[in-house]
Design an enzyme around this catalytic site. Sequence first.
Site, PDB file in Angstrom:
ATOM      1  N   CYS A  39      10.137   1.506   2.097  1.00  0.00           N
ATOM      2  CA  CYS A  39      11.053   0.409   2.414  1.00  0.00           C
ATOM      3  C   CYS A  39      12.502   0.870   2.456  1.00  0.00           C
ATOM      4  CB  CYS A  39      10.882  -0.718   1.402  1.00  0.00           C
ATOM      5  SG  CYS A  39      11.091  -0.211  -0.317  1.00  0.00           S
ATOM      6  N   GLU A  94      12.098  -2.487  12.636  1.00  0.00           N
ATOM      7  CA  GLU A  94      11.618  -1.523  11.655  1.00  0.00           C
ATOM      8  C   GLU A  94      10.348  -0.844  12.172  1.00  0.00           C
ATOM      9  OE1 GLU A  94      10.800  -1.396   6.845  1.00  0.00           O
ATOM     10  OE2 GLU A  94      10.252  -3.207   7.955  1.00  0.00           O
ATOM     11  N   LYS A 107      -2.411  -8.731  -7.273  1.00  0.00           N
ATOM     12  CA  LYS A 107      -3.203  -8.532  -6.057  1.00  0.00           C
ATOM     13  C   LYS A 107      -2.642  -7.325  -5.314  1.00  0.00           C
ATOM     14  CE  LYS A 107      -2.978  -9.740  -1.840  1.00  0.00           C
ATOM     15  NZ  LYS A 107      -3.645  -8.538  -1.245  1.00  0.00           N
ATOM     16  N   TRP A 139       0.805  -1.215   0.000  1.00  0.00           N
ATOM     17  CA  TRP A 139       0.000   0.000   0.000  1.00  0.00           C
ATOM     18  C   TRP A 139       0.843   1.272   0.000  1.00  0.00           C
ATOM     19  CZ3 TRP A 139       1.740   2.596   4.162  1.00  0.00           C
ATOM     20  CH2 TRP A 139       2.190   1.858   5.261  1.00  0.00           C
ATOM     21  N   ASN A 140       2.121   1.189   0.361  1.00  0.00           N
ATOM     22  CA  ASN A 140       2.845   2.429   0.647  1.00  0.00           C
ATOM     23  C   ASN A 140       3.178   3.245  -0.600  1.00  0.00           C
ATOM     24  OD1 ASN A 140       4.673   0.316  -0.017  1.00  0.00           O
ATOM     25  ND2 ASN A 140       6.364   1.441   0.896  1.00  0.00           N
ATOM     26  N   GLU A 194      11.105  -8.155  -2.185  1.00  0.00           N
ATOM     27  CA  GLU A 194      11.669  -6.958  -1.556  1.00  0.00           C
ATOM     28  C   GLU A 194      10.988  -6.796  -0.224  1.00  0.00           C
ATOM     29  OE1 GLU A 194      11.130  -2.490  -1.669  1.00  0.00           O
ATOM     30  OE2 GLU A 194      12.335  -2.862  -3.463  1.00  0.00           O
ATOM     31  N   LEU A 195      11.769  -6.869   0.852  1.00  0.00           N
ATOM     32  CA  LEU A 195      11.200  -6.981   2.184  1.00  0.00           C
ATOM     33  C   LEU A 195      11.589  -5.789   3.059  1.00  0.00           C
ATOM     34  CD1 LEU A 195      11.897 -10.823   2.521  1.00  0.00           C
ATOM     35  CD2 LEU A 195       9.900  -9.659   1.546  1.00  0.00           C
ATOM     36  N   GLY A 198       6.807  -6.534   0.534  1.00  0.00           N
ATOM     37  CA  GLY A 198       6.108  -6.429   1.810  1.00  0.00           C
ATOM     38  C   GLY A 198       7.032  -6.756   2.964  1.00  0.00           C
TER      39      GLY A 198
END
Length: 538
Positions: A309, A407, A202, A178-179, A275-276, A253
Site C-alpha cells: 500500500c 493504482e 477475517k 493478502w499482501n 487503510e486504503l 484494503g
Amino acid sequence: MSASNPENRPLVEGPRDPEHDPAASYALEPEYVASLTNRILATSGETKEVLSPLDGAPLAHIPQSSEADIVEAFARARVAQEKWARTPIERRNALLLRLHDMVLDRQAEILDLIVLESGKARKHAFDEPLHIALTARYYARTAAEHLGTERKIGVIPVLTRVEVNHVPKGVVGIISPWNYPFTMALCDGLAAIAAGNAVVAKPDAQTMLTALLGAELLEQAGFPKDLWQVVAGPGSRVGTSMIQKADYICFTGSTATGKLVAQGCAERLIGCSLELGGKNPMIVLADADIERAAEGAVRAAFSNGGQLCVSIERMYVADAIYDRFVERFVARTQAMTLGATLDWGNDMGPLISEDQVTTAKAHVEDAVAKGARVLAGGRARPDLAPHFFEPTILEGVTPDMTVFANETFGPVVSIYRFSDDADAVARANQGDYGLNAAIYSRDGNRARALARQVKAGTVNINEAFGATFASIDAPMGGMRSSGMGRRQGREGILRYTETQSVATQRLMPLAPVLGMSDQTYAKVMTLSLRALNKLGRA
C-alpha cells in the site's frame, strides 16, 4: 518449536528438480495444514482451495464459515473479552513480550508460509515477523502509559477532580489483506488486545495459513483461546456480517471496499479505521545522493512486487539530475534477481495472482499504446512463475493513460521530470490519494519543510517507506481517499477504546450554597473566572 510441528521438521518438501520430476512443487505436510485450519470456526462443510504463486500448485483447502459460525465467534469473543478486560495490564504486557520472542524464534517457519502463500521474495517476507516483533514489544512497553487514567483540569481548582479513563470497546473485527499476510493479520489486533478487547479476524482467502499461524502463536504465547477468533469466507458475506456484530472495525484494503465498510459502520454508529489505496509519489531533489536515491527507488517501487500500500508508483526527479538518476535506477532494476523460490537471494518474487498480472499488463500496454516508453521490464514472465511480471519503469506517461492516476498495485512505476520544488509538490499532490511519500535530499531541513506540504499520512526522507512503517511510536495512515484513522503509536491503541470522563466534586456543589441567591452565585462565578484568567489558568 510448534505444537503443530513438534519435531521442527521442514514444513515443505521441494522444490524437486523439474528436469527430472515434471510434478516438481512445494508441498505442505497435511498434518501441519490441518493443525492450522482447525483453528477456523467453520462448520459449513465448504472449502476454498489455496494455490501457491510459486508454482501454481495447491497448498490447502480452507474451511469456510457459515453465518452461524460468525455468530458463535462473536459470542465466544465477548465472553473471553469480559474476563480479559479485568486482566491486569502487567499480565497482558508479559504475554506480548513472550509473543515477541516466539515470533523471532520461529521466523523460518513464518517466512516459509508467507513466501508459499504470497510469492514474495524471502527478504521481503522477513519484514513481517520483524514488524510484528516490534509491534508486540512497543505495546508491551507503552500500553500502561497510553491506557492509564489521566488527570485533567477541573472547573474549580482543588474542589473539582477530573480523570479520563480509556475503556475497551469490546470485540474488534479485523479484516486484513493478502499482501502482508502475517503483519496485517496481527499488527492491528495486537493493539486491540493490549487495550483489553477481543478480536474476530477475517484474513484474506489467499493467505489464510499465514494468518492462522499467527493465531496459533498467540495461543501458545498464553493469550486466552477464545480471545482471538478466526473466520473465513468471501468479504461480501463474512465482512458484512462482522460489521453487523462488531464494536469497531479495522479494515485494510481497496478504497472502493473501504467506502462500503465505512457506510456499514456509520449505519450502526460504530467506529472504524481504514487503510486504503495509494498512488504514492517520490521526489528526488537536485541535491540528492543519486546512488542512494536509485537504491531506495528500487525498494520503493518493487518491494513485494509493488504489492504494498505504501509502495511508490510515481517518481518526480529534478531536471538537473534526471538523466543520471534514470541511468542508475534502470541499471539497478535490470540487475535485480528474479525468482520464485523459498530461498534467500531473490530481489523480487511473483505476484500473488493472475488478476495482479492482468492489471499490471493492462496499465503498461495502454501507456505504450499512447506513447509512453518502457525503460525496463514491461513483460509477463510465465517462464519464472505463473504470475510473474517484470519490474517495470515507464517514461513519458501522460494524464490520458490509465497508469497515470490509477493504482497498479504491482511492479510498475512512472518517472517524470520537474523544474522546481513547488512544481514537484504540486504534482505529488495530484489525485485523490494521500497515503505515503518519499523525498530524497542531502538537506534534511529542506526535505522536512517540503514534507509538510505533501498530502500524505507518512513521508519518508531518504528512505522509501521503512522508516515510518518500522517506527511503531509514530502513527501511520492515509489522508483523503487513502483512508481514515491511524495504526501504530498512541492513536493506534486508543482507537480501540472509549474515552470516559469521571469528575469528583469536593466540599461544595456547582450551585448556590448557604442560602446564596442565583444572582449572587453568578457574580461569584464571574469573579472566579476573571481571577483564574489573570492567574493563567486554562
